[in-house]
Design a protein around this motif. Structure first.
Motif, PDB file in Angstrom:
ATOM      1  N   ARG A  85      44.362  34.636  22.600  1.00 27.05           N
ATOM      2  CA  ARG A  85      43.226  33.791  22.218  1.00 27.05           C
ATOM      3  C   ARG A  85      43.038  33.857  20.704  1.00 27.05           C
ATOM      4  NH1 ARG A  85      39.564  33.294  26.577  1.00 27.05           N
ATOM      5  NH2 ARG A  85      38.600  31.682  25.313  1.00 27.05           N
ATOM      6  N   THR A  86      42.373  32.860  20.171  1.00 25.84           N
ATOM      7  CA  THR A  86      42.048  32.870  18.750  1.00 25.84           C
ATOM      8  C   THR A  86      40.547  32.673  18.579  1.00 25.84           C
ATOM      9  OG1 THR A  86      42.463  30.493  18.538  1.00 25.84           O
ATOM     10  CG2 THR A  86      44.312  31.986  18.032  1.00 25.84           C
ATOM     11  N   LEU A  87      40.072  32.976  17.396  1.00 30.90           N
ATOM     12  CA  LEU A  87      38.661  32.839  17.047  1.00 30.90           C
ATOM     13  C   LEU A  87      38.605  32.363  15.606  1.00 30.90           C
ATOM     14  CD1 LEU A  87      35.814  33.608  18.278  1.00 30.90           C
ATOM     15  CD2 LEU A  87      36.000  35.703  16.943  1.00 30.90           C
ATOM     16  N   THR A  88      37.683  31.477  15.291  1.00 34.81           N
ATOM     17  CA  THR A  88      37.564  31.008  13.908  1.00 34.81           C
ATOM     18  C   THR A  88      36.799  32.025  13.069  1.00 34.81           C
ATOM     19  OG1 THR A  88      35.486  29.838  14.258  1.00 34.81           O
ATOM     20  CG2 THR A  88      37.540  28.588  14.665  1.00 34.81           C
ATOM     21  N   ALA A 127      38.640  26.898  10.708  1.00 36.41           N
ATOM     22  CA  ALA A 127      37.710  26.119  11.527  1.00 36.41           C
ATOM     23  C   ALA A 127      38.412  25.009  12.306  1.00 36.41           C
ATOM     24  CB  ALA A 127      36.609  25.533  10.641  1.00 36.41           C
ATOM     25  N   ASP A 128      39.495  24.484  11.743  1.00 33.70           N
ATOM     26  CA  ASP A 128      40.231  23.407  12.410  1.00 33.70           C
ATOM     27  C   ASP A 128      41.420  23.929  13.220  1.00 33.70           C
ATOM     28  OD1 ASP A 128      41.931  24.201  10.379  1.00 33.70           O
ATOM     29  OD2 ASP A 128      42.142  22.203   9.490  1.00 33.70           O
ATOM     30  N   GLY A 129      41.492  25.240  13.392  1.00 36.56           N
ATOM     31  CA  GLY A 129      42.587  25.851  14.144  1.00 36.56           C
ATOM     32  C   GLY A 129      43.804  26.158  13.296  1.00 36.56           C
ATOM     33  N   SER A 130      43.734  25.849  11.998  1.00 35.55           N
ATOM     34  CA  SER A 130      44.894  26.087  11.131  1.00 35.55           C
ATOM     35  C   SER A 130      45.084  27.585  10.885  1.00 35.55           C
ATOM     36  CB  SER A 130      44.721  25.360   9.802  1.00 35.55           C
ATOM     37  OG  SER A 130      43.577  25.843   9.131  1.00 35.55           O
ATOM     38  N   LEU A 131      46.332  27.934  10.605  1.00 33.17           N
ATOM     39  CA  LEU A 131      46.650  29.319  10.295  1.00 33.17           C
ATOM     40  C   LEU A 131      46.348  29.555   8.822  1.00 33.17           C
ATOM     41  CD1 LEU A 131      50.018  29.811  12.193  1.00 33.17           C
ATOM     42  CD2 LEU A 131      47.663  30.007  13.020  1.00 33.17           C
ATOM     43  N   THR A 132      45.437  30.458   8.582  1.00 37.10           N
ATOM     44  CA  THR A 132      45.030  30.761   7.210  1.00 37.10           C
ATOM     45  C   THR A 132      45.140  32.250   6.989  1.00 37.10           C
ATOM     46  OG1 THR A 132      42.732  30.986   7.875  1.00 37.10           O
ATOM     47  CG2 THR A 132      43.414  28.825   7.111  1.00 37.10           C
ATOM     48  N   GLY A 133      45.652  32.630   5.860  1.00 40.58           N
ATOM     49  CA  GLY A 133      45.718  34.007   5.430  1.00 40.58           C
ATOM     50  C   GLY A 133      46.160  35.026   6.463  1.00 40.58           C
TER      51      GLY A 133
END
Length: 156
Positions: A85-88, A127-133
């Motif tokens: 799962r992911t979380l923003t 926030a948009d589901g993108s992979l950041t940092g």
């Protein structure tokens, strides 16, 4: 007590594991500190190998990290994000009671996580589901989330 380290070859590169007295204190794609000595961390190595083989979804390891009270709150919230799962960052901020204007502070705490993979900071996305940092690089983050089934592999 002296710190021992070992490395684990992974598809994403060499993973550095460090600990003191059987307690895991660092998991990173970095280099060992000069004062550390090579040693064995068999339980951590075994559990990480099983995770990377898709055979394990969580870790049962004694760990210790030293952060500010705010970092420790954020890190505890990371531990609650389930496998696959992911979380923003915004949702994570909400979970730790940080106002929306403190999302950058939450992101900085996530980035300061000394226990990559074991404490699943790779599960936090934009926030948009993108992979950041990600301290291990976005390619490693993508690989970990794909392993967990949170991302699909690229289709050609």
């Amino acid at each position: 007590m002296s710190t021992v380290f070992t490395t684990l070859d992974t598809p994403m590169g060499a993973l550095l594991l460090a600990g003191e007295g059987g307690v895991l204190t660092r998991v990173t794609f970095g280099r060992p500190e000069p004062a550390w000595r090579a040693g064995d961390l068999p339980e951590a190595t075994g559990q990480l190998r099983a995770y990377l083989a898709g055979e394990r979804h969580d870790f049962a390891l004694p760990v210790r990290s030293a952060g500010t009270p705010f970092q420790e709150r954020v890190w505890a919230a990371l531990d609650e994000i389930p496998y696959g799962r992911t979380l923003t960052y915004g949702a994570l901020a909400e979970r730790v009671g940080a106002p929306r204007d403190r999302i950058r502070a939450v992101a900085a705490a996530v980035g300061a996580n000394p226990l990559l993979i074991v404490r699943p900071c790779h599960r936090v996305v934009g926030a948009d589901g993108s992979l950041t940092g990600y301290a291990g690089g976005l390619s490693a983050k993508r690989d970990l989330l794909t392993l967990e089934g949170a991302l699909q592999t690229a289709l050609f």
